[in-house]
Design a protein around this motif. Sequence first.
Motif, short mmCIF file in Angstrom:
data_model
loop_
_atom_site.label_atom_id
_atom_site.label_comp_id
_atom_site.label_asym_id
_atom_site.label_seq_id
_atom_site.Cartn_x
_atom_site.Cartn_y
_atom_site.Cartn_z
N MET A 29 0.68 -1.40 -0.57
CA MET A 29 -0.21 -0.13 0.28
C MET A 29 0.76 1.04 -0.11
SD MET A 29 -2.89 -0.96 2.97
CE MET A 29 -3.40 1.00 3.36
N ARG A 30 1.90 1.08 0.02
CA ARG A 30 2.92 2.53 0.77
C ARG A 30 3.62 3.11 -0.77
NH1 ARG A 30 8.38 1.70 3.08
NH2 ARG A 30 7.26 -0.32 3.75
N GLY A 31 3.84 1.84 -1.21
CA GLY A 31 4.49 1.85 -2.57
C GLY A 31 5.31 1.94 -2.34
N ASP A 32 6.56 1.70 -3.66
CA ASP A 32 7.82 1.21 -3.88
C ASP A 32 8.94 3.10 -4.46
OD1 ASP A 32 6.86 0.95 -6.03
OD2 ASP A 32 8.12 -1.04 -6.14
N TYR A 33 7.42 4.10 -4.42
CA TYR A 33 8.79 4.79 -5.15
C TYR A 33 9.73 5.67 -4.43
CZ TYR A 33 8.01 9.05 -8.58
OH TYR A 33 7.89 9.25 -9.72
N ASP A 34 10.74 5.71 -5.01
CA ASP A 34 11.87 5.85 -5.31
C ASP A 34 12.02 7.58 -4.70
OD1 ASP A 34 14.52 6.07 -4.21
OD2 ASP A 34 14.92 5.93 -6.99
N ASP A 35 11.96 8.10 -5.51
CA ASP A 35 11.95 9.84 -4.87
C ASP A 35 10.97 10.48 -5.33
OD1 ASP A 35 12.91 12.70 -3.91
OD2 ASP A 35 15.05 12.32 -5.57
N PRO A 36 9.86 11.18 -4.78
CA PRO A 36 8.69 12.22 -4.76
C PRO A 36 8.98 13.81 -5.02
CG PRO A 36 8.65 11.91 -2.11
CD PRO A 36 10.25 11.02 -2.92
N TYR A 37 10.16 13.95 -4.38
CA TYR A 37 10.72 15.06 -4.13
C TYR A 37 10.95 15.99 -5.78
CZ TYR A 37 10.83 14.06 1.06
OH TYR A 37 10.98 14.04 2.25
N PRO A 38 11.41 15.26 -6.65
CA PRO A 38 11.55 16.64 -7.84
C PRO A 38 9.83 16.46 -8.36
CG PRO A 38 13.22 14.70 -8.12
CD PRO A 38 12.52 14.64 -6.61
N VAL A 39 8.72 15.85 -8.18
CA VAL A 39 7.49 15.33 -8.56
C VAL A 39 7.06 16.95 -7.55
CG1 VAL A 39 4.99 14.91 -9.14
CG2 VAL A 39 7.07 12.93 -9.15
N PHE A 40 7.45 16.88 -6.25
CA PHE A 40 6.60 17.76 -5.24
C PHE A 40 6.91 19.20 -5.99
CE2 PHE A 40 7.35 14.43 -1.73
CZ PHE A 40 5.96 14.16 -1.99
N GLU A 41 8.58 19.59 -6.89
CA GLU A 41 9.22 19.83 -7.07
C GLU A 41 8.85 20.81 -8.37
OE1 GLU A 41 13.43 20.02 -7.51
OE2 GLU A 41 13.94 22.08 -8.19
N GLU A 42 8.34 20.30 -8.68
CA GLU A 42 7.61 21.07 -10.29
C GLU A 42 6.39 21.21 -9.86
OE1 GLU A 42 7.86 21.41 -13.87
OE2 GLU A 42 9.73 20.46 -13.22
N TYR A 43 5.60 20.43 -9.04
CA TYR A 43 4.19 21.01 -8.78
C TYR A 43 4.28 22.53 -8.27
CZ TYR A 43 1.12 17.06 -10.25
OH TYR A 43 0.55 16.26 -10.56
N ARG A 44 5.51 22.62 -7.15
CA ARG A 44 5.86 23.60 -6.64
C ARG A 44 5.93 25.15 -7.74
NH1 ARG A 44 9.53 21.93 -2.94
NH2 ARG A 44 10.80 22.40 -4.04
N LYS A 45 6.91 25.11 -8.23
CA LYS A 45 7.04 25.74 -9.86
C LYS A 45 6.07 26.38 -10.27
CE LYS A 45 12.12 24.40 -10.62
NZ LYS A 45 12.79 23.48 -11.54
N GLN A 46 5.17 26.10 -10.20
CA GLN A 46 3.86 26.22 -11.13
C GLN A 46 2.27 26.88 -10.72
OE1 GLN A 46 2.31 22.59 -13.03
NE2 GLN A 46 4.20 21.66 -13.83
N GLY A 47 3.32 26.62 -9.09
CA GLY A 47 1.79 27.26 -8.04
C GLY A 47 2.10 25.90 -6.67
N ALA A 48 1.67 27.38 -6.13
CA ALA A 48 1.53 26.68 -4.46
C ALA A 48 -0.18 26.01 -4.03
CB ALA A 48 1.28 27.93 -3.69
N VAL A 49 -0.94 26.31 -4.99
CA VAL A 49 -1.75 25.86 -4.55
C VAL A 49 -2.02 24.96 -6.35
CG1 VAL A 49 -4.82 25.64 -4.33
CG2 VAL A 49 -2.59 27.31 -3.28
N HIS A 50 -3.09 23.37 -6.32
CA HIS A 50 -3.88 22.66 -7.94
C HIS A 50 -4.22 21.83 -7.36
CE1 HIS A 50 0.37 23.20 -10.03
NE2 HIS A 50 1.12 22.86 -8.42
N LYS A 51 -5.87 22.24 -8.51
CA LYS A 51 -6.39 21.13 -8.06
C LYS A 51 -5.93 19.88 -8.80
CE LYS A 51 -11.23 20.13 -9.56
NZ LYS A 51 -11.52 19.46 -8.21
N LEU A 52 -5.93 18.96 -7.35
CA LEU A 52 -4.97 17.10 -7.36
C LEU A 52 -5.31 16.56 -5.95
CD1 LEU A 52 -2.55 16.13 -8.83
CD2 LEU A 52 -0.86 17.90 -7.43
#
Lengths: 421, 52
Positions: A29-52
């Motif tokens: 359930m927890r998953g084995d995603y290696d590094d979510p931080y680049p994904v977080f950064e991409e969203y953060r660069k596009q704006g503080a709030v996303h409908k997601l």
Amino acid sequence: MATAVKSELPPLEDLDDPDFDVFAVERTMRGDYDDPYPVFEEYRKQGAVHKLELNEVFAKHHDVEMHGLNHYTVFGYDACNRVLMDGETFTNYEVFKHSLGKSFGRTVTVMDGEEHQRFRKVLQKAFLPNVVARWGDSLVQPVVDRLMSRFIEKGEADLADDYTHHFPFQIIYSMLLLDPDESARFHKLAVAQLLSQGGYPQGPEATEKLGVFFRAMLEQRRQNPGDDLVSHLATVEVDGQYLDDDVLIAFLRQLVNAGGDTTYRATGVLLAKLLEDPNLYARVCADRSLVPLAIEEALRWDGPVTLTYRYCKRDTEIDGKVIPAGAVVGVCMGSANRDPTKFEDPNRFDIFRKRTVRHLAFAGGPHICIGQHLARVEMTRALEGVLDNLRNVRLDPAKPWPKIISHFMRSPDHIFVRFDV
Amino acid sequence: MWMCMNCGHVYEPEEGDPVSGIAPGTPFEDIPDDWFCPLCGAKKSDFEFVED
């Protein structure tokens, strides 16, 4: 604390299917995603709030309790902090009734306003810094020593599987004066409670069975109180009345789960990052005043929980975007803690960085983690146990290096080390 | 030391709370009554003096 109270409790009932592998399912359930931080950064660069719905970006499995609600996610530090601090606009009950309210019951995480304040203060009082500091010697150190004694003569260990994975859970068992022989079953049912999020019937089964056990425990401690935590909670009075049993049972369910689960993950990250850098490890070993800095940086750099939720009570504009009333707001603390407007070179693990802004690893606002001060005591003792006892400890070159995984609850599954005996 | 009873935050006078405009060196007693705990948002009146 914790003089012995003669325990005549019925044993905790195991799951109906005793062979059901709770830990394997939890890992899936927890998953084995290696590094979510680049994904977080991409969203953060596009704006503080996303409908997601952030979980859907990473997970192979839906969170069946949360999927399909009207999700928004905030990524910037200021946006996250604003949501967490504004407990009147961004509330808990309407969102956590779907998840933790089912797994744990009427816990303070599922309360708001005056009801929350009333119970929160009583429960927090048992976990204030001056209280938990005394537990370092009486509760934490014996567990650290016991676990370490099992591998200290071997010259090698998996510091995750042999050490960090167990110690906070065992500290909680000691705190509750539970039978050590039943610790494996407690650990299993404590973790199983959250399998409800994956739709597994073992989730509500574990919730029910722990509830039956804790109800009997409260009754027993009221009749024969000691100076342990449960005796205190069972007998404390507010306005001339005991606290509601359903609130205390929910608190104990949450304690045996979240109190262990988050700390072991945070400690795993801390040890992994220090051992990856032998020079840094040596500096911390030689100068113990660096231990608190290392702990805070590990919590900031890769805290154990990257995401929490709030419910938006009224249309609210954040960073130029309106979050509508009724929305579920994911607060990505993992992203906030890597926000470059607050933390210079945020992806670098740097225990010497200037600390002008506090990290959000324990969230913030009215619902900030009750156990944060205990977590720091536990992480300190666990790290010092390694620093003090494992001579010339180093990552085992013949085995894989620690890999911190998951997009949500992050930790290394293994920390293979060798040391001199 | 002055401690927030809602979250356990300890106010450190030598650090103050610059984010909220409380300069380093400000004694707890001199903080305005409308100040909030920087960690949890509790009121100043939710702090209690606790012996070290």
